[in-house]
Design an enzyme around this catalytic site. Structure first.
Site, mmCIF file in Angstrom:
data_model
loop_
_atom_site.group_PDB
_atom_site.id
_atom_site.type_symbol
_atom_site.label_atom_id
_atom_site.label_comp_id
_atom_site.label_asym_id
_atom_site.label_seq_id
_atom_site.Cartn_x
_atom_site.Cartn_y
_atom_site.Cartn_z
ATOM 1 N N HIS A 152 -0.203 1.420 -9.860
ATOM 2 C CA HIS A 152 -1.073 0.578 -9.013
ATOM 3 C C HIS A 152 -1.800 -0.483 -9.845
ATOM 4 O O HIS A 152 -3.022 -0.594 -9.822
ATOM 5 C CB HIS A 152 -2.090 1.438 -8.253
ATOM 6 C CG HIS A 152 -2.595 0.767 -7.004
ATOM 7 N ND1 HIS A 152 -3.041 1.474 -5.906
ATOM 8 C CD2 HIS A 152 -2.746 -0.547 -6.683
ATOM 9 C CE1 HIS A 152 -3.435 0.632 -4.967
ATOM 10 N NE2 HIS A 152 -3.266 -0.613 -5.415
ATOM 11 N N ARG A 199 0.848 -1.190 0.000
ATOM 12 C CA ARG A 199 0.000 0.000 0.000
ATOM 13 C C ARG A 199 0.885 1.241 0.000
ATOM 14 O O ARG A 199 2.008 1.230 0.524
ATOM 15 C CB ARG A 199 -0.918 0.023 1.233
ATOM 16 C CG ARG A 199 -1.708 -1.249 1.452
ATOM 17 C CD ARG A 199 -2.739 -1.494 0.388
ATOM 18 N NE ARG A 199 -3.891 -0.612 0.543
ATOM 19 C CZ ARG A 199 -4.942 -0.610 -0.266
ATOM 20 N NH1 ARG A 199 -4.959 -1.413 -1.313
ATOM 21 N NH2 ARG A 199 -5.963 0.191 -0.050
#
Length: 316
Positions: free
Chosen positions: A279, A231
């Site tokens: 991402h 993350r």
């Protein structure tokens, strides 16, 4: 009739709804407030829940999260207190994440950013990278993804080690646990891979102090390297930029960022020793997501336990 509410930021809800309708005949699948009474909703399928995501949903049986990471769900101010949260995790997502990890490890081991610099400078400078068994990959996070990544990395010759919050045993791999063993884990690591869940304890764990403790002298003197596909909240980007600039880190693969999309003014755009992806390391598709969660719903309605239930006290 069982009612499934879809609340999907950044996704085409109509396509997902059509997929669920086909997979769950006899169930009501809704996406808009004018299609349902909130008190009739049994399950909500969510991604990046908005402020009103749980308004009026007083009879939920489960919250189904499209992401493997659930930090955005758990920090929602109106998250129902006693409703189980189920996170997505299947073979497809695990394989995608491992594909990303293996490609990054090989890229850093084979000194891709070093040779890219030579190419940009039109410089013919031969260097033969050492074999895989000269490089140790340390994986932070030993759940399904981390454990499988270690297995695959070992199968192609890399030395591996793992670290997690609590002790985990992986055959053939030294493992470390907790803050008291963190420095020992880092000290013999050439390429650091992060797949930890994001919790208050792991927030900002990829900082200057952490990367400065990685092994010096590995990767033919061009290391160490960092791969973050966990993350964005795990990394302190100002620290990583400093480390990538002053040689504390030789290179990095970053798929996640503190702010997404990454702001145009971020120096990370300009660093030639960063392999950058927006991402995309792993994600569920409509096919895999619908297949997984439709089975979850059908099994749960038949009295079977929910899989992958999040422990809210641990954050994953």
């Amino acid at each position: 009739m069982t009612t499934l509410l879809l609340h999907l930021a950044d996704f085409n809800e109509r396509r997902w709804a059509d997929g669920y309708a086909a997979a769950l005949p006899g169930h009501k699948v809704v996406t808009r407030a004018d299609q349902y009474d909130p008190a009739e909703v049994d399950y909500i399928f969510i991604w990046k829940p908005k402020a009103d995501a749980f308004d009026g949903l007083t009879n939920l049986k489960a919250i189904l999260s499209l992401g493997a990471g659930v930090d955005a769900v758990l920090r929602h101010p109106n998250l129902p207190a006693n409703v189980p949260v189920v996170r997505f995790m299947d073979r497809s997502l695990t394989q995608q994440m491992c594909d990303y990890i293996l490609s990054g490890v090989l890229a850093h081991h084979r000194l891709d950013t070093r040779f890219a610099r030579d190419k940009a400078a039109k410089r013919w400078s031969q260097l033969y990278p050492a074999p895989a068994w000269n490089t140790t990959v340390g994986v932070m996070g030993l759940g399904m993804i981390g454990s499988e990544a270690i297995r695959l990395l070992g199968a192609i010759g890399f030395k591996t080690r793992g670290w997690a919050r609590s002790k985990k045993e992986i055959e053939g791999t030294p493992t470390f646990a907790g803050p008291e063993e963190f420095d020992a884990f880092l000290a013999e690591t050439d390429i650091l891979v992060n797949v930890l869940p994001l919790t208050p304890e792991t927030h900002g764990i990829l900082n200057y102090d952490t990367v400065s403790k990685l092994r010096r002298g590995g990767l033919d003197g061009y290391g160490p390297a960092l791969i973050n596909c966990g993350r964005g909240g795990h990394q302190r980007e100002a620290d990583l930029i400093k480390a990538l600039t002053d040689g504390t880190l030789g290179s990095a693969s970053l798929d996640v960022f503190e702010t997404e999309p990454l702001p145009q003014e971020s120096p990370l755009w300009e660093l030639d020793n960063v392999l950058f992806t927006p991402h995309i390391a792993g994600a569920s598709t409509e096919k895999t997501g619908v297949a997984f969660f439709s089975h979850v719903i059908l099994d749960h309605e038949a009295g079977k336990p929910l899989p992958n239930v999040v422990d809210r006290s641990r954050g994953y």
